[in-house]
Design a protein around this motif. Structure first.
Motif, PDB file in Angstrom:
ATOM      1  N   SER A  13     -11.305  -0.916   1.988  1.00 32.67           N
ATOM      2  CA  SER A  13     -11.727  -1.851   3.108  1.00 32.67           C
ATOM      3  C   SER A  13     -11.699  -3.400   1.658  1.00 32.67           C
ATOM      4  CB  SER A  13     -12.611  -1.989   3.859  1.00 32.67           C
ATOM      5  OG  SER A  13     -12.644  -3.584   4.402  1.00 32.67           O
ATOM      6  N   TRP A  14     -10.913  -4.609   2.072  1.00 31.51           N
ATOM      7  CA  TRP A  14     -11.158  -6.275   1.337  1.00 31.51           C
ATOM      8  C   TRP A  14     -12.744  -6.823   2.111  1.00 31.51           C
ATOM      9  CZ3 TRP A  14     -10.073  -6.259  -3.592  1.00 31.51           C
ATOM     10  CH2 TRP A  14      -9.056  -5.189  -4.362  1.00 31.51           C
ATOM     11  N   ASN A  19     -18.647  -5.627  -5.055  1.00 30.02           N
ATOM     12  CA  ASN A  19     -18.136  -5.160  -5.875  1.00 30.02           C
ATOM     13  C   ASN A  19     -17.294  -4.087  -5.662  1.00 30.02           C
ATOM     14  OD1 ASN A  19     -19.765  -6.850  -8.282  1.00 30.02           O
ATOM     15  ND2 ASN A  19     -21.142  -5.575  -8.187  1.00 30.02           N
ATOM     16  N   ASP A  20     -16.250  -4.182  -7.021  1.00 28.47           N
ATOM     17  CA  ASP A  20     -14.764  -3.835  -6.470  1.00 28.47           C
ATOM     18  C   ASP A  20     -15.171  -2.135  -6.277  1.00 28.47           C
ATOM     19  OD1 ASP A  20     -11.911  -2.773  -6.321  1.00 28.47           O
ATOM     20  OD2 ASP A  20     -12.785  -1.777  -8.177  1.00 28.47           O
ATOM     21  N   PRO A  54     -16.465   7.485 -10.267  1.00 29.54           N
ATOM     22  CA  PRO A  54     -17.775   6.595  -8.876  1.00 29.54           C
ATOM     23  C   PRO A  54     -17.499   5.657  -7.909  1.00 29.54           C
ATOM     24  CG  PRO A  54     -17.218   5.408 -11.153  1.00 29.54           C
ATOM     25  CD  PRO A  54     -16.179   6.535 -11.095  1.00 29.54           C
ATOM     26  N   ALA A  55     -16.046   4.663  -8.088  1.00 29.96           N
ATOM     27  CA  ALA A  55     -16.040   4.299  -6.966  1.00 29.96           C
ATOM     28  C   ALA A  55     -16.409   4.819  -5.471  1.00 29.96           C
ATOM     29  CB  ALA A  55     -14.693   3.473  -7.099  1.00 29.96           C
ATOM     30  N   TYR A  83     -12.535   5.972 -13.464  1.00 29.40           N
ATOM     31  CA  TYR A  83     -12.243   4.286 -12.963  1.00 29.40           C
ATOM     32  C   TYR A  83     -11.625   3.428 -13.381  1.00 29.40           C
ATOM     33  CZ  TYR A  83     -14.054   0.123 -10.748  1.00 29.40           C
ATOM     34  OH  TYR A  83     -13.827  -0.990  -9.659  1.00 29.40           O
ATOM     35  N   ASP A  84      -9.966   4.142 -13.566  1.00 25.94           N
ATOM     36  CA  ASP A  84      -9.130   4.242 -14.663  1.00 25.94           C
ATOM     37  C   ASP A  84      -8.090   2.901 -13.862  1.00 25.94           C
ATOM     38  OD1 ASP A  84      -7.885   3.371 -16.466  1.00 25.94           O
ATOM     39  OD2 ASP A  84      -6.882   5.644 -16.543  1.00 25.94           O
ATOM     40  N   PHE A  85      -7.733   2.193 -14.114  1.00 26.94           N
ATOM     41  CA  PHE A  85      -6.469   1.907 -12.926  1.00 26.94           C
ATOM     42  C   PHE A  85      -5.522   1.831 -14.254  1.00 26.94           C
ATOM     43  CE2 PHE A  85      -9.859   0.259 -11.742  1.00 26.94           C
ATOM     44  CZ  PHE A  85     -10.311   0.189 -10.434  1.00 26.94           C
ATOM     45  N   SER A  86      -5.242   1.400 -14.937  1.00 28.21           N
ATOM     46  CA  SER A  86      -4.069   1.742 -16.086  1.00 28.21           C
ATOM     47  C   SER A  86      -3.587   3.468 -16.656  1.00 28.21           C
ATOM     48  CB  SER A  86      -4.056   1.309 -17.544  1.00 28.21           C
ATOM     49  OG  SER A  86      -5.267   2.578 -18.365  1.00 28.21           O
ATOM     50  N   GLY A  87      -4.815   4.461 -16.226  1.00 24.53           N
ATOM     51  CA  GLY A  87      -4.063   5.474 -16.385  1.00 24.53           C
ATOM     52  C   GLY A  87      -4.561   6.294 -18.093  1.00 24.53           C
TER      53      GLY A  87
END
Length: 162
Positions: A13-14, A19-20, A54-55, A83-87
């Motif tokens: 949910s946004w 925080n993200d 950890p999100a 907690y990585d978005f690029s990989g």
């Protein structure tokens, strides 16, 4: 042989001013996590260890899956490397795992998991959706030496909704 099971966190949910890292799951995210984890549970795969970002949304997804699998929580760890978005950080983490672990279950994020699935698997996936699962197999004895493996299974909630 090494087995990597990637699970992207459930739909989040946004709606909240947080925080993200603190964003919660939506009801659909919870329901989809139950759908996919029930199918995984029926497969009776022996998982040596499980890791999560950890999100909040990843941790909540992990808890749903691990409870459905009757998983021992002493074989579970939270790591900020996921907690990585690029990989890149997630791949580095995976390649540094203890070689005694043969099958791992990892909870994290996109674009990272789509990138990992396409970089290390042999089936192109346009997008790993929320609560999506991708199981990759590698004919290797060491995590540090994994390269291109086989995409053994792709399981997305949309396939399971009635």
């Amino acid at each position: 042989m090494k087995h990597l099971i990637l699970v992207r966190h459930g739909k989040s949910s946004w709606e909240y001013a947080v925080n993200d890292i603190d964003r919660p799951l939506k009801e659909r995210g919870i329901n989809d996590a139950f759908l996919v984890s029930n199918v995984l549970n029926e497969q009776n795969i022996e998982i040596d260890f499980s890791f999560s970002s950890p999100a909040n949304r990843a941790l909540h997804t992990a808890m749903i899956f691990l409870r459905q699998l009757n998983y021992d929580f002493y074989k579970f760890q939270v790591t900020s490397d996921l907690y990585d978005f690029s990989g890149e950080s997630a791949i580095s983490f995976i390649k540094n795992l203890d070689d005694k672990l043969n099958t791992i279950l990892v909870f994290g994020h996109n674009y990272a998991f789509t990138h990992i699935a396409n970089s290390l698997g042999n089936t192109y996936i346009d997008n790993v959706p929320t609560s999506g699962l991708v199981h990759l197999c590698f004919n290797q004895d060491s995590w540090s030496s994994i390269t291109k493996g086989v995409t053994k299974q792709v399981l997305f909630p949309k396939q399971l909704r009635v």
